[in-house]
Motif scaffolding. Structure first.
Motif, PDB file in Angstrom:
ATOM      1  N   THR A 131      13.015  -2.612   0.868  1.00 52.91           N
ATOM      2  CA  THR A 131      13.039  -1.414   1.710  1.00 52.91           C
ATOM      3  C   THR A 131      12.045  -1.500   2.871  1.00 52.91           C
ATOM      4  O   THR A 131      12.162  -0.755   3.839  1.00 52.91           O
ATOM      5  CB  THR A 131      12.722  -0.159   0.886  1.00 52.91           C
ATOM      6  OG1 THR A 131      11.466  -0.347   0.212  1.00 52.91           O
ATOM      7  CG2 THR A 131      13.805   0.088  -0.160  1.00 52.91           C
ATOM      8  N   HIS A 132      11.085  -2.412   2.784  1.00 55.99           N
ATOM      9  CA  HIS A 132      10.125  -2.556   3.886  1.00 55.99           C
ATOM     10  C   HIS A 132      10.803  -3.051   5.159  1.00 55.99           C
ATOM     11  O   HIS A 132      10.258  -2.873   6.254  1.00 55.99           O
ATOM     12  CB  HIS A 132       9.000  -3.520   3.508  1.00 55.99           C
ATOM     13  CG  HIS A 132       8.218  -3.114   2.302  1.00 55.99           C
ATOM     14  ND1 HIS A 132       8.333  -1.864   1.731  1.00 55.99           N
ATOM     15  CD2 HIS A 132       7.311  -3.797   1.545  1.00 55.99           C
ATOM     16  CE1 HIS A 132       7.538  -1.799   0.676  1.00 55.99           C
ATOM     17  NE2 HIS A 132       6.905  -2.945   0.546  1.00 55.99           N
ATOM     18  N   SER A 133      11.967  -3.668   5.017  1.00 55.86           N
ATOM     19  CA  SER A 133      12.689  -4.094   6.220  1.00 55.86           C
ATOM     20  C   SER A 133      13.151  -2.901   7.035  1.00 55.86           C
ATOM     21  O   SER A 133      13.451  -3.022   8.223  1.00 55.86           O
ATOM     22  CB  SER A 133      13.889  -4.980   5.852  1.00 55.86           C
ATOM     23  OG  SER A 133      14.811  -4.268   5.059  1.00 55.86           O
ATOM     24  N   ALA A 134      13.200  -1.726   6.409  1.00 55.85           N
ATOM     25  CA  ALA A 134      13.490  -0.472   7.112  1.00 55.85           C
ATOM     26  C   ALA A 134      12.210   0.334   7.325  1.00 55.85           C
ATOM     27  O   ALA A 134      12.265   1.527   7.620  1.00 55.85           O
ATOM     28  CB  ALA A 134      14.501   0.355   6.325  1.00 55.85           C
ATOM     29  N   LEU A 135      11.054  -0.332   7.153  1.00 58.70           N
ATOM     30  CA  LEU A 135       9.736   0.302   7.291  1.00 58.70           C
ATOM     31  C   LEU A 135       9.621   1.519   6.378  1.00 58.70           C
ATOM     32  O   LEU A 135       9.152   2.591   6.777  1.00 58.70           O
ATOM     33  CB  LEU A 135       9.448   0.679   8.748  1.00 58.70           C
ATOM     34  CG  LEU A 135       9.600  -0.436   9.789  1.00 58.70           C
ATOM     35  CD1 LEU A 135       9.169   0.068  11.172  1.00 58.70           C
ATOM     36  CD2 LEU A 135       8.828  -1.686   9.400  1.00 58.70           C
ATOM     37  N   SER A 136      10.045   1.346   5.140  1.00 61.05           N
ATOM     38  CA  SER A 136      10.004   2.439   4.176  1.00 61.05           C
ATOM     39  C   SER A 136       9.828   1.874   2.773  1.00 61.05           C
ATOM     40  O   SER A 136       9.676   0.672   2.587  1.00 61.05           O
ATOM     41  CB  SER A 136      11.289   3.273   4.270  1.00 61.05           C
ATOM     42  OG  SER A 136      12.410   2.493   3.888  1.00 61.05           O
ATOM     43  N   GLY A 137       9.856   2.757   1.793  1.00 61.21           N
ATOM     44  CA  GLY A 137       9.684   2.348   0.410  1.00 61.21           C
ATOM     45  C   GLY A 137       8.216   2.270   0.033  1.00 61.21           C
ATOM     46  O   GLY A 137       7.320   2.455   0.859  1.00 61.21           O
ATOM     47  N   ALA A 138       7.974   2.005  -1.244  1.00 63.07           N
ATOM     48  CA  ALA A 138       6.611   1.911  -1.764  1.00 63.07           C
ATOM     49  C   ALA A 138       6.207   0.454  -1.941  1.00 63.07           C
ATOM     50  O   ALA A 138       7.007  -0.377  -2.361  1.00 63.07           O
ATOM     51  CB  ALA A 138       6.510   2.639  -3.109  1.00 63.07           C
ATOM     52  N   SER A 139       4.955   0.157  -1.607  1.00 63.67           N
ATOM     53  CA  SER A 139       4.363  -1.137  -1.948  1.00 63.67           C
ATOM     54  C   SER A 139       3.331  -0.893  -3.031  1.00 63.67           C
ATOM     55  O   SER A 139       2.546   0.051  -2.950  1.00 63.67           O
ATOM     56  CB  SER A 139       3.723  -1.788  -0.723  1.00 63.67           C
ATOM     57  OG  SER A 139       2.802  -0.922  -0.095  1.00 63.67           O
ATOM     58  N   LEU A 140       3.337  -1.724  -4.061  1.00 64.14           N
ATOM     59  CA  LEU A 140       2.448  -1.545  -5.206  1.00 64.14           C
ATOM     60  C   LEU A 140       1.179  -2.358  -4.994  1.00 64.14           C
ATOM     61  O   LEU A 140       1.252  -3.573  -4.799  1.00 64.14           O
ATOM     62  CB  LEU A 140       3.156  -1.999  -6.490  1.00 64.14           C
ATOM     63  CG  LEU A 140       4.534  -1.383  -6.740  1.00 64.14           C
ATOM     64  CD1 LEU A 140       5.149  -1.957  -8.006  1.00 64.14           C
ATOM     65  CD2 LEU A 140       4.453   0.139  -6.808  1.00 64.14           C
TER      66      LEU A 140
END
Length: 278
Positions: free
Chosen positions: A120-129
């Protein structure tokens, strides 16, 4: 600031491109190495200024942050290769869940963090742990979380929670995409709705639902109550899901944890073998 990426496969390339697209890193900051030089060269061609280097040692030497974006079983060899050019001022970031922080701290002098990314980081979103080793200082955490916040929502967790948290944040997009695919295929089979229309509707629904559950002030329970009017269509549908899915997610968690334990065992053997060869 020199930032190294050792490994430019699927996730390594995704992180580099996301950081560049967000503006968090300039191409001139990035040094990339890869077992297949062509992949790193491809990134250098797409992003002038990014340096594709010929060795992992060249990438690691003098870098403030070093992202290790390789397969777990490759870690022992990579660490043995770069150990001599590392020092206590550098930050090494592992992006894979089976590699334990203590394994890294026992073999290299750097500050160690583990950050589990998501597609999801490819859409500049989501959570990183974000998980931190004992040598990480408050200013190191700030630096890493500022960097990750440009492409994600950093969430600090304990290392013991890595597997289950990764199931949701990193494996979750594939699990949800599979569910949507099954739903769309069933819609196409049983009604006149075309498959691609069902996928579009489902994707927009997921996007909006995510907003409601993050910034919209809804909990999952509240959202269900608002939509599922007693005796209505949605309530009937939820009854079906509750009956059919009761054990699915428990089985899913058991399966991913079993595979994780297998990976840990293989990795421990690999580190032990490498230590015996030194």
């Amino acid at each position: 600031m020199k930032v190294a990426f050792i490994g430019t496969g699927s996730m390594g390339s995704l992180l580099i491109e996301a950081f560049l697209r967000s503006g968090a890193l300039h191409p001139h900051f990035i040094y990339a190495s890869n077992r297949s030089r062509e992949k790193a060269d491809g990134l250098a061609k797409r992003y002038p200024g990014l340096r594709a280097v010929s060795s992992n040692v060249e990438a690691a030497a003098g870098s403030q942050i070093i992202f290790l974006c390789v397969r777990p079983l490759d870690y022992p060899l990579i660490l043995a290769e770069i150990a001599d050019v590392l020092d206590e001022s550098q930050i090494v970031v592992s992006i894979t869940s089976p590699v334990q922080i203590e394994m890294l701290e026992g073999r290299i002098p750097c500050k160690i963090a583990k950050i589990i990314p998501s597609i999801t980081h490819s859409a500049l979103s989501g959570a990183s742990l974000c998980i931190y080793g004992q040598r990480i200082l408050p200013e190191d955490r700030l630096l890493l979380e500022q960097l990750m916040s440009s492409i994600s929502e950093p969430v600090v967790i304990d290392e013991s929670e890595t597997r289950i948290a990764s199931d949701i944040s990193s494996c979750g997009p594939a699990f949800i995409a599979f569910i949507l695919q099954e739903w769309a295929e069933a819609a196409a089979r049983h009604t006149g709705l075309e498959y691609h229309h069902a996928i579009r509707l489902g994707a927009e629904m997921l996007h909006g639902t995510g907003k409601l559950l993050t910034g919209g002030g809804f909990s999952p329970e509240e959202l269900q109550r608002r939509v599922a009017v007693p005796g209505g269509v949605t309530a009937e549908g939820i009854a079906v899901l509750r009956a059919r899915l009761q054990h699915v997610f428990s089985a899913l968690i058991e399966t991913t944890h079993r595979k994780f334990e297998e990976d840990l065992s293989k990795l421990d053997q690999s580190f032990t073998k490498q230590a015996g060869q030194v």
